[in-house]
Enzyme design. Structure first.
Site, mmCIF file in Angstrom:
data_model
loop_
_atom_site.group_PDB
_atom_site.id
_atom_site.type_symbol
_atom_site.label_atom_id
_atom_site.label_comp_id
_atom_site.label_asym_id
_atom_site.label_seq_id
_atom_site.Cartn_x
_atom_site.Cartn_y
_atom_site.Cartn_z
ATOM 1 N N TYR A 77 -34.547 -6.179 -9.633
ATOM 2 C CA TYR A 77 -34.359 -4.772 -10.013
ATOM 3 C C TYR A 77 -33.763 -4.691 -11.416
ATOM 4 C CZ TYR A 77 -34.490 -3.908 -4.916
ATOM 5 O OH TYR A 77 -34.838 -3.852 -3.598
ATOM 6 N N ASP A 91 -24.323 6.164 -5.168
ATOM 7 C CA ASP A 91 -25.272 6.458 -6.239
ATOM 8 C C ASP A 91 -25.034 7.875 -6.745
ATOM 9 O OD1 ASP A 91 -26.561 8.250 -4.481
ATOM 10 O OD2 ASP A 91 -28.038 6.769 -3.858
ATOM 11 N N ARG A 188 -26.911 -0.557 -4.670
ATOM 12 C CA ARG A 188 -25.870 0.486 -4.686
ATOM 13 C C ARG A 188 -24.520 -0.090 -4.300
ATOM 14 N NH1 ARG A 188 -27.765 4.654 -0.514
ATOM 15 N NH2 ARG A 188 -28.854 2.835 0.289
#
Length: 312
Positions: A77, A91, A188
């Protein structure tokens, strides 16, 4: 009404790489692909949050049966972590919690020290709003209903957690990072834990999945939302090509391919390009996936058989 062989042959079968747009759920994408391809049998190998973008792997038709071999692949990611405040969801979509702690002046070496503690094999507590089931109900559903949700830590592996850029957004500090991790990791939660380790709080403001195992987002296609038009080409990867990229293969002569396709065991004396043990992709002389097999003594035992009319 049950579909016969002719119906099965007429349906699409394969794997589709999608570059998911922001603010669309993974379910939205699956539903849209079902409509565009005219089939109900579509599933995904690992969901993405609505705010996230990037690679979503879909199985279509018999391709859904390969998804179990794709969900456990490592993932990469790119993300942006905002240091200075925590949120209820870890988030940007959650409510702010705790005190605002100015983070713009954090020293890079201090950040690096906290990052190092989050690399390698670690124990991670998933985000409260994850899809993990607690007594049969999703954690996020319990959290949204006002329940206190406590999730147990679980082992994950973070093979890369690198800062690409630091940007001051006084009083916050934004970190652009890249993360390569094992399946089941919550990026997260990494943002949350980094902020906690630095004593300033943290949450994720952007997330993009760029790779799943050997599959890259650069090879994915955009699936238009309803109302954006139906005239789009959705190139399906063949079952044989997909299986060969995620597991060792074994080539079959026609006689063995026919027998294996009937659910029978066949001799394991043929050559494989992978190590002994585990699962293998059994391919016919044309490179089509006949079955996923396991070695059983001197034989190959099918654990998944692809009907002849659905092979591609």
């Amino acid at each position: 009404m049950a579909r016969g062989p002719q119906d099965l042959a007429a349906l699409p079968h394969g794997v589709l790489l999608v570059d998911k747009a922001p603010e669309r759920t993974s379910h939205d994408v699956v539903a849209r692909v079902r409509w565009l391809l005219g089939t109900k049998k579509v599933g995904h190998a690992g969901t993405l949050d609505p705010m996230a973008t990037g690679l979503l792997i879909l199985g279509v038709g018999q391709g859904t049966r390969l998804l179990t071999h794709l969900v456990g692949l490592d993932k990469t990611y790119t993300a942006t972590i905002r240091l200075g405040r925590a949120t209820t969801t870890d988030d940007r979509e959650g409510e702010e919690i705790g005190e605002l702690v100015p983070a713009a002046g954090l020293a890079p070496d201090r950040i690096e020290g906290s990052l190092d503690a989050l690399r390698g094999e670690i124990q991670q507590v998933p985000s409260t709003v994850s899809a993990i089931k607690v007594d049969g109900k999703r954690a996020y559903a319990r959290a949204r209903a006002g329940e206190d949700v406590t999730l147990s830590a679980r082992p994950v592996t973070i093979s890369d957690f690198t800062v690409l850029a630091l940007r001051e957004a006084d009083p916050f500090l934004d970190l652009d990072v890249t993360v390569t991790c094992s399946s089941g990791t919550y990026v997260r939660a990494l943002a949350r834990d980094l902020g906690a380790a630095l004593g300033v709080g943290g949450h994720l403001t952007a997330l993009r999945r760029t790779r799943v195992g050997p599959f890259a987002v650069q090879d994915a296609v955009h699936v238009p939302a309803r109302g954006e038009g139906d005239d789009v080409e959705l190139p399906l990867r063949s079952l044989g090509e997909t299986a060969a990229r995620v597991m060792p293969t074994v080539g079959l002569v026609e006689e063995s391919a026919t027998a294996l396709g009937q659910g029978k065991r066949v001799s394991a004396t043929m050559r494989s390009d992978g190590p002994e043990g585990g699962v293998l992709a059994a391919l016919d002389p044309q490179g089509r996936l006949v079955a996923v097999v396991e070695t059983e003594g001197e034989h190959l035992r099918p654990v998944l058989v692809v009907p002849p009319e659905a092979r591609s």
